[in-house]
Design an enzyme around this catalytic site. Structure first.
Site, mmCIF file in Angstrom:
data_model
loop_
_atom_site.group_PDB
_atom_site.id
_atom_site.type_symbol
_atom_site.label_atom_id
_atom_site.label_comp_id
_atom_site.label_asym_id
_atom_site.label_seq_id
_atom_site.Cartn_x
_atom_site.Cartn_y
_atom_site.Cartn_z
ATOM 1 N N ASN A 1 0.878 -1.170 0.000
ATOM 2 C CA ASN A 1 0.000 0.000 0.000
ATOM 3 C C ASN A 1 0.913 1.216 0.000
ATOM 4 O O ASN A 1 1.443 1.612 1.035
ATOM 5 C CB ASN A 1 -0.894 -0.049 1.248
ATOM 6 C CG ASN A 1 -1.846 1.124 1.313
ATOM 7 O OD1 ASN A 1 -1.792 2.029 0.472
ATOM 8 N ND2 ASN A 1 -2.704 1.125 2.310
ATOM 9 N N LYS B 1 3.257 0.974 3.140
ATOM 10 C CA LYS B 1 2.884 -0.050 4.127
ATOM 11 C C LYS B 1 2.944 -1.385 3.406
ATOM 12 O O LYS B 1 2.500 -1.487 2.261
ATOM 13 C CB LYS B 1 1.447 0.159 4.611
ATOM 14 C CG LYS B 1 1.266 1.332 5.518
ATOM 15 C CD LYS B 1 -0.160 1.292 6.081
ATOM 16 C CE LYS B 1 -0.584 2.679 6.454
ATOM 17 N NZ LYS B 1 -1.974 2.977 6.242
ATOM 18 N N HIS C 1 -12.884 2.688 0.180
ATOM 19 C CA HIS C 1 -12.925 1.608 1.189
ATOM 20 C C HIS C 1 -13.659 0.380 0.631
ATOM 21 O O HIS C 1 -14.186 -0.443 1.385
ATOM 22 C CB HIS C 1 -13.676 2.022 2.474
ATOM 23 C CG HIS C 1 -12.996 3.052 3.310
ATOM 24 N ND1 HIS C 1 -13.696 3.952 4.074
ATOM 25 C CD2 HIS C 1 -11.689 3.311 3.524
ATOM 26 C CE1 HIS C 1 -12.853 4.746 4.726
ATOM 27 N NE2 HIS C 1 -11.630 4.376 4.404
ATOM 28 N N HIS D 1 -18.020 1.452 8.055
ATOM 29 C CA HIS D 1 -16.565 1.360 8.206
ATOM 30 C C HIS D 1 -16.124 2.627 8.935
ATOM 31 O O HIS D 1 -16.053 3.708 8.333
ATOM 32 C CB HIS D 1 -15.905 1.241 6.823
ATOM 33 C CG HIS D 1 -14.406 1.257 6.860
ATOM 34 N ND1 HIS D 1 -13.623 0.171 6.533
ATOM 35 C CD2 HIS D 1 -13.528 2.231 7.205
ATOM 36 C CE1 HIS D 1 -12.353 0.471 6.680
ATOM 37 N NE2 HIS D 1 -12.267 1.725 7.073
ATOM 38 N N ARG E 1 -11.356 14.612 8.489
ATOM 39 C CA ARG E 1 -12.093 15.087 7.307
ATOM 40 C C ARG E 1 -13.512 15.487 7.701
ATOM 41 O O ARG E 1 -14.138 14.840 8.530
ATOM 42 C CB ARG E 1 -12.168 13.984 6.246
ATOM 43 C CG ARG E 1 -10.851 13.735 5.549
ATOM 44 C CD ARG E 1 -10.943 12.545 4.604
ATOM 45 N NE ARG E 1 -10.004 11.518 5.007
ATOM 46 C CZ ARG E 1 -10.022 10.258 4.572
ATOM 47 N NH1 ARG E 1 -10.931 9.885 3.696
ATOM 48 N NH2 ARG E 1 -9.144 9.384 4.987
ATOM 49 N N ASP F 1 -8.106 10.986 17.368
ATOM 50 C CA ASP F 1 -8.157 9.599 17.827
ATOM 51 C C ASP F 1 -9.296 9.428 18.835
ATOM 52 O O ASP F 1 -9.389 10.169 19.809
ATOM 53 C CB ASP F 1 -6.815 9.216 18.462
ATOM 54 C CG ASP F 1 -6.735 7.726 18.698
ATOM 55 O OD1 ASP F 1 -7.602 7.192 19.414
ATOM 56 O OD2 ASP F 1 -5.805 7.097 18.158
ATOM 57 N N ARG G 1 -9.819 7.263 21.071
ATOM 58 C CA ARG G 1 -9.446 6.949 22.460
ATOM 59 C C ARG G 1 -9.204 8.235 23.233
ATOM 60 O O ARG G 1 -9.637 8.390 24.371
ATOM 61 C CB ARG G 1 -8.199 6.060 22.488
ATOM 62 C CG ARG G 1 -8.492 4.642 22.049
ATOM 63 C CD ARG G 1 -7.270 3.917 21.601
ATOM 64 N NE ARG G 1 -6.783 4.446 20.327
ATOM 65 C CZ ARG G 1 -5.967 3.803 19.520
ATOM 66 N NH1 ARG G 1 -5.526 2.617 19.858
ATOM 67 N NH2 ARG G 1 -5.578 4.325 18.373
ATOM 68 N N ASN H 1 -13.997 -1.144 18.070
ATOM 69 C CA ASN H 1 -13.519 -0.981 19.450
ATOM 70 C C ASN H 1 -14.349 -0.074 20.340
ATOM 71 O O ASN H 1 -14.284 -0.195 21.559
ATOM 72 C CB ASN H 1 -12.085 -0.429 19.435
ATOM 73 C CG ASN H 1 -11.108 -1.436 18.869
ATOM 74 O OD1 ASN H 1 -10.930 -2.504 19.437
ATOM 75 N ND2 ASN H 1 -10.516 -1.103 17.732
ATOM 76 N N GLU I 1 -8.140 -5.197 5.400
ATOM 77 C CA GLU I 1 -8.014 -4.881 3.973
ATOM 78 C C GLU I 1 -6.803 -5.575 3.352
ATOM 79 O O GLU I 1 -6.849 -5.991 2.200
ATOM 80 C CB GLU I 1 -7.921 -3.356 3.786
ATOM 81 C CG GLU I 1 -9.272 -2.695 4.001
ATOM 82 C CD GLU I 1 -9.182 -1.190 4.199
ATOM 83 O OE1 GLU I 1 -8.721 -0.769 5.282
ATOM 84 O OE2 GLU I 1 -9.571 -0.450 3.301
HETATM 85 P P1 AMP Z 1 -8.409 2.606 11.335
HETATM 86 O O1 AMP Z 1 -8.393 3.761 10.387
HETATM 87 O O2 AMP Z 1 -9.435 1.561 11.017
HETATM 88 O O3 AMP Z 1 -7.042 2.024 11.597
HETATM 89 O O4 AMP Z 1 -8.898 3.208 12.742
HETATM 90 C C1 AMP Z 1 -8.046 4.057 13.475
HETATM 91 C C2 AMP Z 1 -8.851 4.754 14.535
HETATM 92 O O5 AMP Z 1 -9.569 3.792 15.333
HETATM 93 C C3 AMP Z 1 -8.013 5.507 15.541
HETATM 94 O O6 AMP Z 1 -7.679 6.779 15.073
HETATM 95 C C4 AMP Z 1 -8.929 5.563 16.721
HETATM 96 O O7 AMP Z 1 -9.747 6.698 16.577
HETATM 97 C C5 AMP Z 1 -9.800 4.339 16.607
HETATM 98 N N1 AMP Z 1 -9.501 3.329 17.622
HETATM 99 C C6 AMP Z 1 -8.533 2.389 17.594
HETATM 100 N N2 AMP Z 1 -8.582 1.651 18.728
HETATM 101 C C7 AMP Z 1 -9.589 2.127 19.480
HETATM 102 C C8 AMP Z 1 -10.157 1.797 20.762
HETATM 103 N N3 AMP Z 1 -9.676 0.792 21.496
HETATM 104 N N4 AMP Z 1 -11.204 2.534 21.186
HETATM 105 C C9 AMP Z 1 -11.707 3.529 20.446
HETATM 106 N N5 AMP Z 1 -11.221 3.896 19.249
HETATM 107 C C10 AMP Z 1 -10.182 3.208 18.763
#
Ligand code: AMP
Length: 401
Positions: free
Chosen positions: A8, A15, A181, A209, A242, A283, A285, A335, A385
């Site tokens: 990727n 990646k 996606h 997603h 975004r 993020d 979290r 999550n 993916e």
């Molecule tokens: P992705 O683009 O699918 O890799 O998702 C990344 C995003 O998932 C991160 O920026 C977080 O906002 C969210 N994320 C990952 N782990 C957790 C978690 N344990 N709890 C809440 N959000 C999470």
């Protein structure tokens, strides 16, 4: 054991994974890694293998050097692509336009066709082509396969794909909804029917997603009928950075009244907006911690995010007519249990009932989180993916060998 190499390639990063196409979605890949800061004074190559992480800091002037150096690191550990049985290299390509719906065996002509699509993805397709050319030169004896992020959505019904703008202008500029996606929406939606005991050809579903980028799709009997991303991946849901859908008039207003340039607005809407624009963090979290600490900006950002998500769920329910399943996937969807609860809160009258206890269980593979009497099944299915690209690349390779 045979593997696929998944690449990727982004504008300043690559990646990669070496993965067994027959692995489970929740298995760790055999090898994974990242080349970062390509073209900058200090670059970095990270390789994860066998529970260990190796980091090499050195300038990586080009994508070619990045892959070469990575292969050297892998060779030294006896896990280089030429030392393993690699059946195919799968390349993620962001934009396949109206040309590609299926994974495509790469030859010079296919590379030129991907190049012709650069106007539709000026940041992504050139980087994807760099990765393809470099990998083909380094590994000339294996099939290389392009897997398109837009592919799954290529045949959206015209009513969903067309924007209500002047038809001549739209046609001349190739403006329509392409969707992104797609590999994830296809991978996840294809698992749902079996999980809920339905015939895939009679399953109507919504896939959410929700990662740093986020998109929704409505899928009827294996085919998408609508999706939230559009000409570009900026459209639709509120995302990490975004904006998702906004009034297009905002752009004219920012030019005329705000004195901003097109590039500044592009940066604003793609990188400084969404949850980050409203709360300062992208993020979930961190957002959750801020909400727990009663930060009002974080609470507001969360509510805007959920409100937009519910708008899309609602409109896709109407478009589908009957909905058998709603599935959450990607980092946030897999999550964040509160996002799932709040997205589907108070929809009992539409046959949607999330079971709070099932929803609370830790992230552990594909699962149903609705109550037994919920008419619409609610699921969490981890996306992968890279594995999906590996599977597609291996399948194309098997056809040509
Ligand atoms: P992705 O683009 O699918 O890799 O998702 C990344 C995003 O998932 C991160 O920026 C977080 O906002 C969210 N994320 C990952 N782990 C957790 C978690 N344990 N709890 C809440 N959000 C999470």
């Amino acid at each position: 054991m045979s593997y696929a190499l998944v690449i990727n390639s982004g504008s300043s990063s690559i990646k990669f994974q070496i993965v067994d196409p027959a692995a489970d979605a929740s298995d760790d890949p055999f090898v994974s890694g990242l080349v970062e800061q390509i073209g900058e004074p200090q670059g970095r190559i990270t390789v994860k293998y066998n529970g260990d992480k190796f980091i090499v800091q050195k300038p990586v002037p080009t994508h070619g050097v990045g892959l070469q150096e990575t292969f050297k690191i892998l060779d030294a550990k006896g896990i280089g692509p030429t030392q393993l049985d690699i059946v195919a290299a799968g390349h993620r390509v962001v934009h396949g336009g109206m040309v590609f719906s299926q994974p495509e065996l790469i030859n010079d002509q296919v590379v030129e066709m991907i190049r012709d699509l650069i106007p539709l993805a000026p940041l992504h397709n050139p980087a994807n082509i760099d990765g393809i050319e470099v990998a083909r030169a380094l590994l000339p004896n294996i099939p290389h396969v392009a897997v398109f992020d837009t592919g799954f959505f290529r045949d959206l019904p015209p009513a969903a794909a067309l924007y209500a703008i002047n038809a001549d202008v739209a046609e001349k500029n190739l403006i329509r909804r392409y969707g992104f996606h797609g590999t994830s929406h296809e991978f996840v939606s294809s698992q749902v029917a079996e999980m809920i005991g339905r015939d895939p050809m009679h399953t109507r579903q919504i896939v959410l997603h929700l990662g740093n980028g986020a998109s929704a799709s409505a899928v009827a009997n294996g085919k998408p009928i609508d999706t939230s991303m559009g000409l570009t991946p900026l459209a639709g849901l509120v995302m990490g950075t975004r904006s998702g859908d906004i009034d297009p008039g905002i752009i004219f207003h920012l030019v005329r009244q705000g004195g901003m340039s097109i590039d500044e607005i592009d940066n604003l809407l793609n990188r400084q907006s969404g949850v980050k624009g409203l709360s300062g963090v992208n993020d979930f979290r961190e957002l959750r911690t801020m909400i727990d600490n009663e930060n009002t900006d974080a609470w507001l950002a969360y509510n805007v995010y959920i409100n937009q998500l519910r708008r899309f769920i609602g409109s896709y329910m109407i478009e589908l007519g009957r909905v058998d399943a709603i599935t959450f996937t990607a980092g946030v969807g897999e999550n964040d249990k509160d996002v799932r609860l709040d997205a589907l809160d108070n929809l009992e009258m539409y046959g949607i009932k999330v079971d709070p206890e099932k929803n609370d269980l830790p992230n552990d593979g594909p699962r149903v989180i609705s109550t037994d009497d919920s008419k619409v099944k609610v699921l969490v299915i981890p996306t992968n993916e890279e594995l999906a690209i590996a599977q597609k690349a291996a399948a194309v390779a098997a056809q040509v060998s």
